[in-house]
Structures are given as C-alpha cells and as structure tokens.
Design an enzyme around this catalytic site. Structure first.
Site, PDB file in Angstrom:
ATOM      1  N   ASP A  21     -19.282 -11.763   2.624  1.00  0.00           N
ATOM      2  CA  ASP A  21     -17.877 -10.827   1.845  1.00  0.00           C
ATOM      3  C   ASP A  21     -17.718  -9.264   3.136  1.00  0.00           C
ATOM      4  OD1 ASP A  21     -16.259  -9.126   0.503  1.00  0.00           O
ATOM      5  OD2 ASP A  21     -15.082 -11.547  -0.389  1.00  0.00           O
ATOM      6  N   SER A  59     -15.122  -4.912   1.733  1.00  0.00           N
ATOM      7  CA  SER A  59     -14.000  -3.758   2.131  1.00  0.00           C
ATOM      8  C   SER A  59     -12.466  -3.692   0.233  1.00  0.00           C
ATOM      9  CB  SER A  59     -13.453  -3.995   3.046  1.00  0.00           C
ATOM     10  OG  SER A  59     -12.892  -5.558   2.358  1.00  0.00           O
ATOM     11  N   LYS A  75      -4.135  -8.304   2.094  1.00  0.00           N
ATOM     12  CA  LYS A  75      -3.311  -8.956   2.088  1.00  0.00           C
ATOM     13  C   LYS A  75      -2.036  -8.009   1.186  1.00  0.00           C
ATOM     14  CE  LYS A  75      -4.703  -8.667  -3.178  1.00  0.00           C
ATOM     15  NZ  LYS A  75      -5.108  -9.311  -3.954  1.00  0.00           N
ATOM     16  N   SER A 116       0.437 -18.894   2.971  1.00  0.00           N
ATOM     17  CA  SER A 116       0.656 -18.129   2.117  1.00  0.00           C
ATOM     18  C   SER A 116       2.081 -18.520   2.138  1.00  0.00           C
ATOM     19  CB  SER A 116       1.119 -16.411   2.011  1.00  0.00           C
ATOM     20  OG  SER A 116       2.347 -15.591   1.218  1.00  0.00           O
ATOM     21  N   ALA A 117       3.168 -18.151   0.906  1.00  0.00           N
ATOM     22  CA  ALA A 117       4.353 -18.725   1.525  1.00  0.00           C
ATOM     23  C   ALA A 117       5.513 -17.767   1.963  1.00  0.00           C
ATOM     24  CB  ALA A 117       4.798 -18.215  -0.067  1.00  0.00           C
ATOM     25  N   TYR A 141       1.556  -8.617   8.372  1.00  0.00           N
ATOM     26  CA  TYR A 141       0.860  -9.412   7.393  1.00  0.00           C
ATOM     27  C   TYR A 141       0.923 -11.180   7.327  1.00  0.00           C
ATOM     28  CZ  TYR A 141      -1.077 -12.505   2.780  1.00  0.00           C
ATOM     29  OH  TYR A 141      -1.109 -13.140   2.420  1.00  0.00           O
ATOM     30  N   LYS A 198      -0.726 -14.544   9.290  1.00  0.00           N
ATOM     31  CA  LYS A 198      -0.877 -15.484   8.138  1.00  0.00           C
ATOM     32  C   LYS A 198       0.173 -16.863   9.621  1.00  0.00           C
ATOM     33  CE  LYS A 198      -3.145 -15.004   4.917  1.00  0.00           C
ATOM     34  NZ  LYS A 198      -4.193 -15.435   4.653  1.00  0.00           N
ATOM     35  N   PRO A 233      13.016  -3.682  -0.872  1.00  0.00           N
ATOM     36  CA  PRO A 233      14.162  -3.611   0.156  1.00  0.00           C
ATOM     37  C   PRO A 233      12.901  -4.772   1.053  1.00  0.00           C
ATOM     38  CG  PRO A 233      13.327  -1.012   0.287  1.00  0.00           C
ATOM     39  CD  PRO A 233      12.767  -1.714  -1.073  1.00  0.00           C
TER      40      PRO A 233
HETATM   41  P1  NAD Z   1      -8.644 -10.440  -1.868  1.00  0.00           P
HETATM   42  O1  NAD Z   1      -8.164  -8.908  -1.167  1.00  0.00           O
HETATM   43  O2  NAD Z   1      -9.429 -10.542  -3.240  1.00  0.00           O
HETATM   44  O3  NAD Z   1      -9.548 -11.222  -1.312  1.00  0.00           O
HETATM   45  C1  NAD Z   1      -9.805 -11.038   0.018  1.00  0.00           C
HETATM   46  C2  NAD Z   1     -11.867 -11.398   0.097  1.00  0.00           C
HETATM   47  O4  NAD Z   1     -11.758 -10.717   1.229  1.00  0.00           O
HETATM   48  C3  NAD Z   1     -12.147 -10.029  -0.298  1.00  0.00           C
HETATM   49  O5  NAD Z   1     -13.547 -10.185  -1.129  1.00  0.00           O
HETATM   50  C4  NAD Z   1     -12.217  -8.666   0.477  1.00  0.00           C
HETATM   51  O6  NAD Z   1     -13.283  -8.024   0.207  1.00  0.00           O
HETATM   52  C5  NAD Z   1     -12.582  -9.820   2.086  1.00  0.00           C
HETATM   53  N1  NAD Z   1     -12.080  -9.772   3.674  1.00  0.00           N
HETATM   54  C6  NAD Z   1     -11.418  -9.327   3.742  1.00  0.00           C
HETATM   55  N2  NAD Z   1     -11.351  -8.886   5.253  1.00  0.00           N
HETATM   56  C7  NAD Z   1     -12.824  -8.814   5.763  1.00  0.00           C
HETATM   57  C8  NAD Z   1     -13.387  -9.284   6.538  1.00  0.00           C
HETATM   58  N3  NAD Z   1     -12.945  -9.229   7.855  1.00  0.00           N
HETATM   59  N4  NAD Z   1     -14.561  -9.939   6.485  1.00  0.00           N
HETATM   60  C9  NAD Z   1     -15.648 -10.396   5.081  1.00  0.00           C
HETATM   61  N5  NAD Z   1     -14.420 -10.467   4.341  1.00  0.00           N
HETATM   62  C10 NAD Z   1     -13.458  -9.542   4.115  1.00  0.00           C
HETATM   63  O7  NAD Z   1      -6.630 -11.337  -2.153  1.00  0.00           O
HETATM   64  P2  NAD Z   1      -6.823 -12.568  -2.273  1.00  0.00           P
HETATM   65  O8  NAD Z   1      -6.090 -12.490  -3.261  1.00  0.00           O
HETATM   66  O9  NAD Z   1      -7.735 -12.940  -3.132  1.00  0.00           O
HETATM   67  O10 NAD Z   1      -5.793 -13.374  -1.125  1.00  0.00           O
HETATM   68  C11 NAD Z   1      -6.743 -14.281  -0.882  1.00  0.00           C
HETATM   69  C12 NAD Z   1      -6.517 -15.109   0.530  1.00  0.00           C
HETATM   70  O11 NAD Z   1      -5.139 -16.071  -0.577  1.00  0.00           O
HETATM   71  C13 NAD Z   1      -6.105 -13.966   1.820  1.00  0.00           C
HETATM   72  O12 NAD Z   1      -6.322 -14.280   2.532  1.00  0.00           O
HETATM   73  C14 NAD Z   1      -4.465 -13.845   1.363  1.00  0.00           C
HETATM   74  O13 NAD Z   1      -3.964 -13.044   1.959  1.00  0.00           O
HETATM   75  C15 NAD Z   1      -4.226 -15.243   0.927  1.00  0.00           C
HETATM   76  N6  NAD Z   1      -2.847 -14.494  -0.096  1.00  0.00           N
HETATM   77  C16 NAD Z   1      -2.858 -14.153  -1.346  1.00  0.00           C
HETATM   78  C17 NAD Z   1      -1.554 -14.306  -2.343  1.00  0.00           C
HETATM   79  C18 NAD Z   1      -1.902 -13.333  -3.419  1.00  0.00           C
HETATM   80  O14 NAD Z   1      -1.398 -12.868  -3.732  1.00  0.00           O
HETATM   81  N7  NAD Z   1      -3.005 -12.925  -3.544  1.00  0.00           N
HETATM   82  C19 NAD Z   1      -0.642 -14.987  -1.826  1.00  0.00           C
HETATM   83  C20 NAD Z   1      -0.899 -15.877  -0.806  1.00  0.00           C
HETATM   84  C21 NAD Z   1      -2.190 -15.757   0.098  1.00  0.00           C
HETATM   85  C1  UD1 Z   2       3.708 -11.131  -3.000  1.00  0.00           C
HETATM   86  C2  UD1 Z   2       3.846 -11.065  -1.329  1.00  0.00           C
HETATM   87  C3  UD1 Z   2       3.890 -11.515  -0.167  1.00  0.00           C
HETATM   88  C4  UD1 Z   2       3.408 -12.918  -0.975  1.00  0.00           C
HETATM   89  C5  UD1 Z   2       2.986 -12.720  -2.511  1.00  0.00           C
HETATM   90  C6  UD1 Z   2       2.241 -14.038  -2.852  1.00  0.00           C
HETATM   91  C7  UD1 Z   2       5.011  -8.745  -1.163  1.00  0.00           C
HETATM   92  C8  UD1 Z   2       6.044  -7.433  -1.060  1.00  0.00           C
HETATM   93  N1  UD1 Z   2       5.295  -9.181  -0.761  1.00  0.00           N
HETATM   94  O1  UD1 Z   2       5.519 -11.447  -2.759  1.00  0.00           O
HETATM   95  O2  UD1 Z   2       3.901 -11.874   0.634  1.00  0.00           O
HETATM   96  O3  UD1 Z   2       3.116 -14.750  -0.022  1.00  0.00           O
HETATM   97  O4  UD1 Z   2       3.624 -11.777  -3.440  1.00  0.00           O
HETATM   98  O5  UD1 Z   2       1.615 -13.847  -3.050  1.00  0.00           O
HETATM   99  O6  UD1 Z   2       4.121  -8.123  -1.720  1.00  0.00           O
HETATM  100  N2  UD1 Z   2       8.445  -7.036  -9.367  1.00  0.00           N
HETATM  101  C9  UD1 Z   2       9.434  -5.941  -9.756  1.00  0.00           C
HETATM  102  N3  UD1 Z   2       8.509  -4.881 -10.132  1.00  0.00           N
HETATM  103  C10 UD1 Z   2       6.862  -4.810  -9.810  1.00  0.00           C
HETATM  104  C11 UD1 Z   2       6.720  -5.499  -9.187  1.00  0.00           C
HETATM  105  C12 UD1 Z   2       7.684  -6.944  -8.346  1.00  0.00           C
HETATM  106  O7  UD1 Z   2      10.246  -6.042 -10.514  1.00  0.00           O
HETATM  107  O8  UD1 Z   2       6.476  -3.748  -9.967  1.00  0.00           O
HETATM  108  C13 UD1 Z   2       9.762  -8.011  -9.043  1.00  0.00           C
HETATM  109  C14 UD1 Z   2       9.558  -8.362  -7.130  1.00  0.00           C
HETATM  110  O9  UD1 Z   2      10.616  -7.610  -7.000  1.00  0.00           O
HETATM  111  C15 UD1 Z   2       9.428  -9.778  -7.277  1.00  0.00           C
HETATM  112  C16 UD1 Z   2       8.595 -10.188  -8.322  1.00  0.00           C
HETATM  113  O10 UD1 Z   2       9.295  -9.377  -9.404  1.00  0.00           O
HETATM  114  O11 UD1 Z   2      11.184 -10.636  -7.585  1.00  0.00           O
HETATM  115  C17 UD1 Z   2       7.274 -10.308  -7.940  1.00  0.00           C
HETATM  116  O12 UD1 Z   2       7.020  -9.988  -6.892  1.00  0.00           O
HETATM  117  P1  UD1 Z   2       5.432  -9.519  -5.664  1.00  0.00           P
HETATM  118  O13 UD1 Z   2       4.460  -9.509  -7.396  1.00  0.00           O
HETATM  119  O14 UD1 Z   2       5.228  -8.342  -5.587  1.00  0.00           O
HETATM  120  O15 UD1 Z   2       5.533 -10.680  -5.457  1.00  0.00           O
HETATM  121  P2  UD1 Z   2       5.876 -11.267  -3.829  1.00  0.00           P
HETATM  122  O16 UD1 Z   2       7.246  -9.974  -3.762  1.00  0.00           O
HETATM  123  O17 UD1 Z   2       6.788 -12.614  -4.063  1.00  0.00           O
END
Ligand code: NAD
Ligand code: UD1
Length: 335
Positions: A31, A34, A84, A124-125, A148, A152, A290
């Site tokens: 990691d 960042s 992300k 991701s969804a 983003y 994916k 939006p």
């Molecule tokens: P996070 O940012 O907490 O974790 C990602 C980690 O990757 C961080 O520790 C960051 O320092 C590290 N990183 C980023 N770029 C790097 C690089 N080039 N080299 C080495 N380390 C690097 O995010 P998370 O929520 O734990 O998400 C993990 C994965 O799941 C991501 O790929 C994200 O896109 C995916 N994902 C997250 C969510 C969510 O809502 N959290 C939803 C769908 C998919």
């Molecule tokens: C986000 C990501 C999406 C990712 C998904 C799962 C964005 C724009 N999209 O989606 O790419 O796949 O998480 O991790 O970040 N909401 C409020 N007030 C707030 C924040 C959110 O009302 O302050 C509402 C949003 O309109 C939505 C719900 O809460 O209806 C969830 O929002 P959020 O947590 O940002 O996730 P997603 O939009 O589903």
C-alpha cells in the site's frame, strides 16, 4: 498460504486482512498509504494477534512488486488498491486512469511472470451505470457514468481478456454495493479525507458533532418515502466474501454481486442509525445530487449458490458498528 493484498491498509482491505489472519492465512500487504494509515494494520495485527508483512510501495512500481513475488510464496492476490472517489474522478480523470489502470496492468503482468494466477478484484456496482431493473443480476448490461466507473469496467474487461487467453487464471470480480460498518471492536473503520461524500460517514460525523446536519439528496424519487434506495452491506460480511472467493475452485473469470439484496432508503438509514445508537441525526431535504439513481440493490443469489456466501449482518448492526468506530475515533486514525 501467503496472500498478497494490494491496498490492504484501506477501509475494506484492513477488514479483509483481519478476516484472512483469523482464518490462518499469511498476509503480505502493499500500500502506498495515499488514502490510509499504517496504524490500521497495526490494529489489525493487535486484533488478530498475528503479524502482517507490510511494504509501503506503489503498485505501479514493477520492481517493488517483483521484489515481493521473489521474497514470498504468494499463492493468490486480492487487489483493492485504487482511487475511489467518484466526484474527484470527474475533476481529475487522468489521475484515476493512471493510478487505477497502470497499477492493475503492472500487477497482472507481474502475476503472469511469477505464474500466480488466482486473483480477487474489487469491482463495484458502479459498473451497472444507471440500472434498468432491480434487483441487479450479474448479467445486467454494464455502462459507466464517470471516470472512476470507467476504470472498473476497463479492468474487468482486461481480466476477461486475460482469462480468455490463458485458461489457468482463476479470477473473481467482486461487485460491491454500499459497504458500511466496521469491525465490532471499533478499532478499525472508514476514515475518509475531508468532508465525506458517502452517506454513512456523513451521518456518523453529524452524530459526532463534526458536521451540523445531513443533506438528504431528494425526496421525490419513486421509492416508499421518496428518498434514494441502496443496498448497504456490512464491511465484515464483504470481507468474508473475499475469503469465499479465494476458496472457490474454478478456472476462468466470474463476476459476483456482493450485497444483501435489501434496499434501504436514506430516511431508513437515518432512523435505524438513531435507534441503534440513541442519537438524533439532524437532517434536511435538499435537491437531488446529480448522477444519483432512485434504486440500486443486488441480486446476490449467484454468490450464495457458487461461493456459499450470504450477508448476515443487518442495517441495525451496520449502524451500531459504524458508530462504535466513529465514537471511539472521532477524528479517524489521526487523533
Ligand atoms: P480505500 O481508499 O480505503 O483503500 C484503497 C487503498 O489503496 C488505500 O489504502 C490506498 O492508500 C491504496 N492505494 C491506492 N492506490 C494505490 C497504489 N497505486 N499503490 C498502492 N496502494 C494504493 O478504499 P476502500 O473503500 O477500501 O476500497 C477498496 C477497493 O474497493 C477500491 O478499489 C474501491 O474502488 C473498491 N470499492 C469500494 C467501494 C466503497 O464504497 N468503499 C465500493 C465499491 C468498490
Ligand atoms: C457511491 C458511489 C458509487 C459506488 C457506491 C458504493 C458516488 C457518487 N457514487 O454510490 O460509485 O459504487 O457508492 O460504494 O459516490 N446521500 C444523501 N446525503 C449525503 C450522501 C448521500 O442523501 O450526504 C444519499 C444519496 O443520494 C444516495 C444514498 O444516500 O441515495 C447513498 O449515497 P452514497 O453513500 O454516496 O453512495 P452511492 O451514491 O450509492
């Protein structure tokens, strides 16, 4: 069995490292910190009473990866590393394409070079774009609405091509819905930079008094209370899904939705949070954000059938555990 976890210090990565250690795997993390703190891994080690081998390096750094594959007997890789934040990806598309695509490309090349062909990828969804139907199955059309999401989708396509060219790869594409919650200990959790974009960290920061009130984005959607519906999943259930994918024995590439199949509205989340924590969450209705969709929730029956995985924790658990983390760590990892 040694598993390489890229991005293992992050939110989902740290919870997955903990579950891996608890199940007896040896864990190597790369990691660049960042978007995370090393202290998360220190706490994982403390909780598991086991150690992690940590490399502070960038996954784009081929020499660093080669060094890891030379010094360890890596048998599989879980690839979390990536940027992300959807909004930031719209502002800085080049950073997202560079970081997410180059790191993945270099990682897959090195895996091929060292004949390590078992991979679990964090998708991701978001790859479903604006879903036509809910619940969403893995066969739903893929589309993206932001850079983003495009990264994916491109990585998924890259992996499908790799698997088609070489039948010895075993690849799981895990499409997460909305991960929230934290390990029950409250020692590790989500620690976003700046003002959170996502709903749960925003709610917990309002509860902690760091933010004043939650803006509810729109109450004119076609849902039971007019607010947006999502499929929130406990991060510990999600982490366990990665272990199931590692243990799944097959060749080729398979996509799995990881969600609960239950849609909850923004107001459902706020009221459940209030019940689970005994706090009051000030909120007001504002315009739609939006790009948001009315409803997004998973059909996760494929993961149940093939991986033997189902989400077990309820929204109440998710809220309680998110609050346990936030209240014990009001300023995240950096007190
Ligand atoms: P996070 O940012 O907490 O974790 C990602 C980690 O990757 C961080 O520790 C960051 O320092 C590290 N990183 C980023 N770029 C790097 C690089 N080039 N080299 C080495 N380390 C690097 O995010 P998370 O929520 O734990 O998400 C993990 C994965 O799941 C991501 O790929 C994200 O896109 C995916 N994902 C997250 C969510 C969510 O809502 N959290 C939803 C769908 C998919
Ligand atoms: C986000 C990501 C999406 C990712 C998904 C799962 C964005 C724009 N999209 O989606 O790419 O796949 O998480 O991790 O970040 N909401 C409020 N007030 C707030 C924040 C959110 O009302 O302050 C509402 C949003 O309109 C939505 C719900 O809460 O209806 C969830 O929002 P959020 O947590 O940002 O996730 P997603 O939009 O589903």
């Amino acid at each position: 069995m040694e598993i390489l976890v890229t991005g293992g210090a992050g939110y989902i990565g740290s919870h997955t490292c903990l579950e891996l250690l608890r199940e007896g795997y040896d864990v190597v993390v790369i990691d660049n910190l960042s978007n995370s703190h090393k202290i998360a891994l220190d706490r994982v080690e403390k909780l598991a009473e086991k150690t992690i081998t940590f490399y502070e390096a960038d996954v784009m750094d081929k020499a660093a990866l080669e060094n890891i594959f030379t010094n360890h007997h890596i048998q599989a890789v879980i690839h979390f590393a990536g940027l992300k934040a959807v909004g930031e990806s719209v502002e800085k598309p080049l950073s997202y394409y560079k970081n997410n695509l180059i790191s993945s490309l270099v990682l897959f090349e090195v895996m091929q070079q060292y004949a390590v062909k078992k991979l679990v990828f964090s998708s991701s969804a978001t790859v479903y774009g604006v879903p036509e139907n809910t619940p969403i199955t893995e066969e739903a059309p893929r589309a993206t609405t932001n850079p983003y999401g495009a990264t994916k989708l491109i990585i998924e396509q890259m992996l499908e091509d790799i698997a088609a060219s070489d039948s010895s790869w075993q690849i799981s594409l895990l499409r997460y819905f909305n991960p929230i919650g934290a390990d029950i200990s409250g020692l590790i959790g989500e620690d976003p930079n700046g003002i959170p974009n996502n709903l749960m960290p925003y709610i917990t920061q309002v509860a902690a008094g760091r933010l004043e009130e939650v803006n509810v984005y729109g109450q004119d959607y076609e849902t039971h209370d007019g607010t947006g519906i999502r499929d929130y999943i406990h991060v510990v259930d999600l982490a366990k899904g990665h272990l199931k994918a590692l243990q799944y024995s097959y060749y080729g590439v398979e996509a799995f939705n990881l969600g609960t199949g239950i849609g909850s509205s923004v107001l459902d989340v706020i009221s459940t949070f209030e019940k689970a924590t005994g706090t009051q969450i000030k909120h007001k209705i504002v315009n739609r954000r939006p790009g948001d969709v009315a409803k997004c929730y998973a059909d996760s029956s494929k993961a149940q059938k093939l991986l033997g995985w189902t989400a077990e924790k309820t929204l109440y658990n998710m809220c309680k555990d998110s609050w346990e983390w936030q209240s014990r760590n009001p300023n995240g990892y950096l007190k």
